[in-house]
Motif scaffolding. Structure first.
Motif, mmCIF file in Angstrom:
data_model
loop_
_atom_site.group_PDB
_atom_site.id
_atom_site.type_symbol
_atom_site.label_atom_id
_atom_site.label_comp_id
_atom_site.label_asym_id
_atom_site.label_seq_id
_atom_site.Cartn_x
_atom_site.Cartn_y
_atom_site.Cartn_z
ATOM 1 N N LEU A 520 31.207 19.132 -35.501
ATOM 2 C CA LEU A 520 32.243 19.028 -34.478
ATOM 3 C C LEU A 520 32.309 17.600 -33.930
ATOM 4 O O LEU A 520 33.360 17.149 -33.484
ATOM 5 C CB LEU A 520 31.945 19.993 -33.332
ATOM 6 N N PHE A 521 31.156 16.893 -33.974
ATOM 7 C CA PHE A 521 31.087 15.547 -33.408
ATOM 8 C C PHE A 521 30.341 14.597 -34.350
ATOM 9 O O PHE A 521 29.462 15.021 -35.087
ATOM 10 C CB PHE A 521 30.333 15.550 -32.062
ATOM 11 N N ARG A 522 30.730 13.339 -34.271
ATOM 12 C CA ARG A 522 29.942 12.265 -34.891
ATOM 13 C C ARG A 522 29.501 11.343 -33.762
ATOM 14 O O ARG A 522 30.327 10.845 -32.991
ATOM 15 C CB ARG A 522 30.784 11.488 -35.903
ATOM 16 N N VAL A 523 28.199 11.134 -33.646
ATOM 17 C CA VAL A 523 27.641 10.259 -32.618
ATOM 18 C C VAL A 523 26.892 9.149 -33.340
ATOM 19 O O VAL A 523 26.010 9.434 -34.160
ATOM 20 C CB VAL A 523 26.684 11.034 -31.673
ATOM 21 N N ARG A 524 27.245 7.878 -33.042
ATOM 22 C CA ARG A 524 26.586 6.796 -33.788
ATOM 23 C C ARG A 524 26.453 5.527 -32.943
ATOM 24 O O ARG A 524 27.216 5.278 -32.010
ATOM 25 C CB ARG A 524 27.350 6.488 -35.065
ATOM 26 N N ASN A 525 25.443 4.755 -33.307
ATOM 27 C CA ASN A 525 25.316 3.399 -32.795
ATOM 28 C C ASN A 525 25.282 2.469 -34.005
ATOM 29 O O ASN A 525 25.568 2.896 -35.131
ATOM 30 C CB ASN A 525 24.078 3.250 -31.896
ATOM 31 N N LYS A 526 24.881 1.226 -33.808
ATOM 32 C CA LYS A 526 24.916 0.279 -34.922
ATOM 33 C C LYS A 526 23.887 0.598 -36.005
ATOM 34 O O LYS A 526 24.046 0.207 -37.157
ATOM 35 C CB LYS A 526 24.695 -1.141 -34.403
ATOM 36 N N LYS A 527 22.850 1.348 -35.646
ATOM 37 C CA LYS A 527 21.769 1.610 -36.599
ATOM 38 C C LYS A 527 21.833 2.995 -37.241
ATOM 39 O O LYS A 527 21.358 3.187 -38.353
ATOM 40 C CB LYS A 527 20.405 1.443 -35.902
ATOM 41 N N GLU A 528 22.391 3.959 -36.532
ATOM 42 C CA GLU A 528 22.256 5.338 -36.997
ATOM 43 C C GLU A 528 23.509 6.154 -36.701
ATOM 44 O O GLU A 528 24.191 5.929 -35.699
ATOM 45 C CB GLU A 528 21.031 5.995 -36.318
ATOM 46 N N THR A 529 23.786 7.106 -37.601
ATOM 47 C CA THR A 529 24.904 8.046 -37.408
ATOM 48 C C THR A 529 24.360 9.467 -37.415
ATOM 49 O O THR A 529 23.581 9.838 -38.295
ATOM 50 C CB THR A 529 25.947 7.903 -38.539
ATOM 51 N N ARG A 530 24.749 10.263 -36.425
ATOM 52 C CA ARG A 530 24.338 11.666 -36.351
ATOM 53 C C ARG A 530 25.589 12.553 -36.389
ATOM 54 O O ARG A 530 26.571 12.287 -35.683
ATOM 55 C CB ARG A 530 23.582 11.957 -35.046
ATOM 56 N N TYR A 531 25.533 13.603 -37.182
ATOM 57 C CA TYR A 531 26.610 14.590 -37.200
ATOM 58 C C TYR A 531 26.127 15.829 -36.461
ATOM 59 O O TYR A 531 25.051 16.360 -36.759
ATOM 60 C CB TYR A 531 26.999 14.922 -38.636
ATOM 61 N N CYS A 532 26.903 16.290 -35.502
ATOM 62 C CA CYS A 532 26.471 17.366 -34.604
ATOM 63 C C CYS A 532 27.351 18.599 -34.793
ATOM 64 O O CYS A 532 28.571 18.516 -34.732
ATOM 65 C CB CYS A 532 26.539 16.902 -33.154
ATOM 66 N N TYR A 533 26.679 19.728 -34.995
ATOM 67 C CA TYR A 533 27.382 20.978 -35.271
ATOM 68 C C TYR A 533 27.560 21.845 -34.025
ATOM 69 O O TYR A 533 28.111 22.937 -34.107
ATOM 70 C CB TYR A 533 26.629 21.770 -36.347
ATOM 71 N N SER A 534 27.070 21.373 -32.888
ATOM 72 C CA SER A 534 27.211 22.129 -31.646
ATOM 73 C C SER A 534 27.151 21.157 -30.481
ATOM 74 O O SER A 534 26.791 19.984 -30.638
ATOM 75 C CB SER A 534 26.080 23.158 -31.509
ATOM 76 N N ASP A 535 27.511 21.660 -29.297
ATOM 77 C CA ASP A 535 27.457 20.821 -28.114
ATOM 78 C C ASP A 535 26.017 20.428 -27.795
ATOM 79 O O ASP A 535 25.745 19.323 -27.335
ATOM 80 C CB ASP A 535 28.090 21.575 -26.936
#
Length: 627
Positions: A520-535
């Motif tokens: 549902l969300f992509r959260v990232r900074n310059k070093k890492e990307t996280r894909y989030c399936y829930s709040d």
């Protein structure tokens, strides 16, 4: 070879792997596909089954009538009250290949785990593995990690009862995101007790027990009413239960060899179908169509064979044709048994025979009424199959015996062109197919099979899956509904589940239908990307990635680029299986999801609906769904 080639092939290049290294490098040879627990045939259930099979063999040998199983998160404990492993051989029995009691036919006859590999494979594929054996007041305990002994305890005195206790935690390197699902384990355990009347299995405090074997299995699995009392016949090495349902339009079978649930059937099931049709024809002295005789049948078949030959280590399909060297084939054995026992039963129970005859006549009439529509539908499907824009097919299929990756075959049912486009560009063309829906499909709740042929989209989907008559030639192991996580997406998801429940319930019963989970969300900074399936995952990522990370909310599958999408349908794919619980009938499920609106369903939608903005009132969204 060229003299200039620097590579030299010498004795140094020849390496012998330790047994545990071999299992860990080639786990698929021992437990089939790995998976994360979302499929009933995933590796973690095979690990569990391999240990339980050893306890079942003790019961079969008349040692121990009780098995206790505890599963807490990822840790499994299996305790039987059989004879216990001989104390001097405890370590060898779980860590040396070609060591085990199954090689001695005097100790184990017609056993499930014939090759003695099972417990060793579990040991090699576990972070933690502990074996405890108790015999006549003495016990021996050994602990392992990934097949290597970590603690080999001395024998000691104990007041415990005889038997074996195995504890294991699957290796997170091999099963990184695994989860034991209660529904799959319960089904496995119910099958064990149906096949072993008198055996008691206690799983996390719940007791599983059967007095009447396969007759109990059918009564548990039946939808609606039956047309006549269950025919239950038994002989040496064979047991059969059969009836006809007044609800189901398909054929439903449960087949077993030496206590193993052969979910893909094989020689014995084919032999039963053939022998059943032949016996009924001879009894009625009429050459009715085989499909009319078997329509709406629900049957359970169990046989015991000395040294069966299965088509894989996971033993889901019987390949052997002989009962025993020098004796009759399974086909002849089954034919002779039904010719005698089923024919006798029908003569002794003429009211049942009459009910069977009436059902055949009804099936024949329905088939003839549908034949014209079916013919037109098949011709239409055949014409468009050459240039079917809805289906982007893959190369390997589940019904192709020669396909090396047939068990990996998947078809994604998507909504609209943008979603199907993203999946099509990022899929594995060998094993992943895409079927694109045109908007919302028809609500098939309460409709007859006629609509499947008259609705072009349903007819093309039926043809793509190749399931018109039965699941035997299903072209994809996993049928995956891939919709947006919004109001429309949830509605389409419910409509498709309704379609399969209404017309092809065995697709769900046999564990082939799934929902694709996408982030549902992509959260990232310059070093890492996280894909989030829930709040909850989104909040965790925000806390761990530091100040002001970039947050992207995916509102639909079409917004996810193909480069990103390949992560979500590749080795890290997250699937939620569609499972029919033991306390639910298909009728109840259909009524709940697609019948008149009820407070229960409104609560369900409120709890499961994901909205695009946390500030939006879910009740406003609910009004859209209900409408």
């Amino acid at each position: 070879m060229s003299e200039n080639n620097n590579f030299q092939y010498t004795e140094d290049n020849i390496r012998t792997l330790d047994w545990q290294e071999h299992v860990r490098q080639r786990p698929g040879m021992y437990i089939g596909k790995l998976g994360d627990g979302s499929s009933a045939d995933d590796g973690i259930y095979i690990l569990l089954k391999e240990i339980i099979d050893n306890s079942i063999d003790e019961f079969v040998m008349k040692s121990g009538k009780r098995i206790e199983i505890k599963i807490d998160e990822g840790k499994a404990v299996i305790r039987d009250f059989g004879r216990g492993i001989p104390l001097g051989k405890v370590v060898d029995a779980v860590s040396k290949m070609n060591t085990g009691g199954k090689y001695d036919s005097k100790a184990f006859k017609k056993s499930v785990g014939l090759n003695g590999v099972g417990s060793k494979a579990v040991n090699a594929l576990s972070d933690f593995f502990k074996v405890k054996s108790v015999r006549e007041g003495r016990m021996k305990v050994a602990e392992f990690s990934k097949g290597v002994v970590t603690h080999d305890h001395d024998e000691a005195e104990t007041s415990d009862r005889n038997g074996t206790e195995i504890t294991f935690i699957p290796d997170h390197e091999i099963f990184p995101h695994f989860k034991f699902r209660k529904e799959y384990i319960e089904r496995m355990l119910r099958n064990y007790v149906y096949l072993n009347p008198g055996l008691k299995i206690i799983f996390n405090g719940e007791t599983f027990f059967s007095e009447n074997g396969l007759k109990d299995l059918l009564q548990e699995e039946l939808e609606g009413d039956i047309l006549y009392p269950i025919i239950h016949i038994k002989g040496e090495d064979i047991e059969i239960a059969v009836t006809h349902s007044d609800k189901s339009q398909s054929e439903t079978y449960f087949s077993f060899v030496n206590g193993q649930n052969t979910t893909q059937g094989g020689t014995h099931l084919n032999a039963f179908k053939e022998a059943y049709v032949k016996t009924i024809r001879e009894y009625l002295n009429k050459t009715y169509e085989a499909s009319d005789i078997r329509k709406s049948i629900i049957a359970a078949v169990s046989i015991k064979v000395i040294e069966p030959v299965f088509e894989s280590q996971t033993k889901t399909k019987l390949g052997s044709n002989d009962m025993e060297p020098g004796k009759e084939s399974i086909r002849t054995f089954m034919s002779n048994f039904l010719k005698k026992e089923l024919d006798n039963y029908l003569h002794k129970n003429p009211e049942t025979a009459e009910a069977v005859h009436k059902k055949i006549l009804v099936s024949e009439r329905e088939r003839k009424e549908l034949s014209g529509i079916q013919k037109l539908a098949r011709e239409r499907a055949k014409k468009v199959s050459l240039h079917n824009k809805k289906l982007r097919d893959c190369r390997q299929h589940y019904n192709d015996q020669k396909a090396e990756r047939k068990s990996e075959s998947q078809i994604f049912i998507t909504e609209g062109d943008s979603a199907s486009g993203s999946i099509t560009k990022s899929r594995d063309v060998d094993t992943q197919a895409v079927f694109s829906l045109r908007g919302k499909p028809l609500n098939s709740y309460g409709l007859t099979k006629r609509v499947v042929y008259e609705n072009e989209e349903f007819n093309l989907l039926q043809a793509a899956l190749n399931i018109e008559d039965s699941l035997e030639d299903l072209r994809y192991n996993q049928v995956i509904i891939a919709t947006d996580a919004d109001v429309d997406g949830m509605h389409i998801r419910l409509l498709m589940i309704t379609f399969f429940l209404q017309f092809f319930p065995d697709l769900i019963r046999n564990g082939h239908l799934y929902i694709l989970s996408t982030p549902l969300f992509r959260v990232r900074n310059k070093k890492e990307t996280r894909y989030c399936y829930s709040d909850a995952e989104r909040i965790k990522a925000l806390n761990e990635l530091g100040k002001n990370p970039e947050i992207t909310r995916f509102k639909g599958l079409g917004e996810i680029s193909p480069d990103e999408f390949k992560h979500f349908i590749g080795k890290d794919i997250r699937l939620e299986p569609v499972v029919i619980g033991k306390d639910q009938t298909i009728e109840q499920l259909l009524e709940f999801y697609m019948g008149k609106n009820t407070p229960d369903r409104q609560v369900f939608i409120l709890e499961n609906l994901v909205v695009e903005d946390p500030e939006i009132d879910k009740k406003e969204k609910l009004e859209e769904v209900v409408a």
